[in-house]
Design an enzyme around this catalytic site. Structure first.
Site, short mmCIF file in Angstrom:
data_model
loop_
_atom_site.label_atom_id
_atom_site.label_comp_id
_atom_site.label_asym_id
_atom_site.label_seq_id
_atom_site.Cartn_x
_atom_site.Cartn_y
_atom_site.Cartn_z
N HIS A 123 46.98 11.99 -73.75
CA HIS A 123 46.92 12.50 -72.31
C HIS A 123 45.90 12.23 -71.53
O HIS A 123 46.08 12.00 -70.16
CB HIS A 123 47.57 13.82 -72.13
CG HIS A 123 48.50 14.34 -72.82
ND1 HIS A 123 49.86 13.92 -72.37
CD2 HIS A 123 48.91 15.42 -73.66
CE1 HIS A 123 50.92 14.44 -73.08
NE2 HIS A 123 50.24 15.41 -73.82
N ASP A 160 54.32 11.88 -80.97
CA ASP A 160 54.17 13.07 -80.51
C ASP A 160 55.32 13.63 -79.56
O ASP A 160 55.81 12.55 -78.86
CB ASP A 160 52.77 13.06 -79.70
CG ASP A 160 52.62 14.52 -79.12
OD1 ASP A 160 51.30 15.07 -80.01
OD2 ASP A 160 52.75 15.06 -78.38
N HIS A 162 55.20 14.93 -76.82
CA HIS A 162 54.93 14.52 -75.41
C HIS A 162 54.45 12.98 -75.06
O HIS A 162 54.24 12.48 -76.18
CB HIS A 162 53.88 15.55 -74.96
CG HIS A 162 53.95 16.64 -75.15
ND1 HIS A 162 53.26 17.56 -76.37
CD2 HIS A 162 54.47 17.85 -74.43
CE1 HIS A 162 53.62 18.99 -76.40
NE2 HIS A 162 54.20 18.93 -75.14
N ASP A 247 53.95 18.28 -83.50
CA ASP A 247 54.76 18.98 -82.66
C ASP A 247 56.14 18.71 -82.31
O ASP A 247 56.91 19.26 -81.74
CB ASP A 247 54.28 19.18 -81.13
CG ASP A 247 53.63 18.27 -80.46
OD1 ASP A 247 53.86 16.77 -81.06
OD2 ASP A 247 52.83 18.12 -79.66
#
Ligand SMILES: [Zn+2]
Length: 356
Positions: A123, A160, A162, A247
């Site tokens: 991120h 991931d 996200h 995740d």
């Protein structure tokens, strides 16, 4: 040949508070597994701190100065990202540890590697810490391969939960680094729509596959084998890097995906097969998210087993196409827009397993 693993107790030094989900315990469980019950023999790769010159390949100088200035203090960076007293040093070690793993793969001392580092990175943008991330480890790694090792094309695969907004932005107008992300949507950070397909020279080199919650091993394997693999074969990367978020595991407190630990191994096998085709098998994985501690340990264990298998052809093996009927009913409709978009640039044969 044994796979390489970057792991170090100092990755526990970055601490965002007792109740923060991105916790030092994530590294603790991995260290315990590797010390007491390693899934396979491995070569331990000691990390080094990244240099500020290396950070500056991806990050602005003023931002690097800002993070350095947090050393010894506690400074909030966004709603859920806090630079603590030892964050600067730990973040340097995270990026530098990943670079060390790349050097060991490039010099042939290990065939592939996984860097079990924190803080995570995907991120982090050029001048912005967010989403538990400070420096974009994988983007710095891609630059390292291009600048220091003279490679011409690097593929980054981000599984991931996200979307890796920082990685996307770093290479959005570049054709030497392809970014491929499958991610839950809608979800933090809100980026990652299919229409963001790269720009200018980089048109076609940013591939987003947003997915509704509930996807399984079979769904991800189908996406990797039937969409990513043909694009990768045509792009012909000389190295494959992976933002590995655990995740997407079933039961993760932040996500709604349903991967099993075995699934993480199969995805790694699929990527190893792609790396075997154009990249001499060169594959390096870096830890991003993953907040259910048992699932994190089990997933990393299966990834290590897969890495130690090396390059296996996926045709008839378990990492080949998933069994008929095992793919989620909604997947076909969800993949319509990505396929239509990606086919504007890449030759993706008509999907897919007829029974899906
Ligand atoms: Zn994540």
């Amino acid at each position: 040949m044994n796979t390489g693993v970057v792991i170090d107790r100092r990755y526990m030094d970055h601490d965002m508070g007792a109740y923060h989900i991105e916790s030092p315990a994530r590294i603790e469980v991995l260290i315990r597994m590797l010390e007491k019950d390693p899934p396979v023999p491995f070569v331990a790769i000691p990390p080094r701190p990244a240099t500020e010159e290396e950070l500056a390949w991806v990050h602005e100088r003023g931002y690097i100065d800002l993070i350095r200035s947090t050393a010894g203090k506690s400074v909030p960076m966004d709603a859920d990202t806090v630079a603590g007293p030892k964050t600067w040093g730990t973040a340097l070690l995270a990026a530098g540890g990943f670079l060390e793993s790349l050097d060991r793969v490039m010099d042939g001392s290990v065939p592939n590697a996984i860097a079990l580092v924190r803080p995570p990175g995907h991120h982090a943008e050029a001048s912005r810490a967010m989403g538990f991330c400070f420096f974009n480890n994988i983007a710095i790694g891609a630059e390292h391969l291009l600048r220091r090792h003279g490679l011409r094309r690097v593929l980054i695969v981000d599984w991931d939960l996200h979307h890796g907004n920082g990685t996307e932005r770093a290479f959005y107008e570049r054709r030497d680094v392809m970014y491929f992300s499958a991610h839950q949507s809608p979800l933090y950070p809100g980026t990652g729509a299919v229409r963001f397909f790269g720009h200018g020279e980089g048109f076609g080199c940013n591939l987003n596959v947003p997915l509704l919650a509930g996807k399984t091993d079979a769904d991800y394997l189908l996406i990797f084998n039937r969409i990513l693999a043909p694009v990768a074969a045509e792009f012909a990367p000389e190295f494959i890097l992976v933002s590995a978020g655990f995740d997407i595991a079933a039961g993760d407190p932040l996500g709604g995906m349903s991967l099993t630990s075995r699934g993480f191994g199969l995805l790694t096998d699929s990527l190893a097969a792609m790396a075997g085709r154009t990249a001499g098998g060169r594959l390096a994985i870096v830890l991003e998210g993953g907040y259910d501690l048992p699932a994190l340990g089990d997933g990393v264990g299966e990834v290590m087993k897969a890495l130690s298998r090396g390059t296996v052809p996926c045709g008839d093996s378990p990492c080949g196409d998933p069994a008929p009927g095992s793919v989620s009913p909604s997947l076909r409709a969800e993949l319509e827009e990505p396929l239509r978009t990606f086919r504007g640039k890449w030759d993706i044969p008509a999907p897919w397993v007829s029974s899906a």
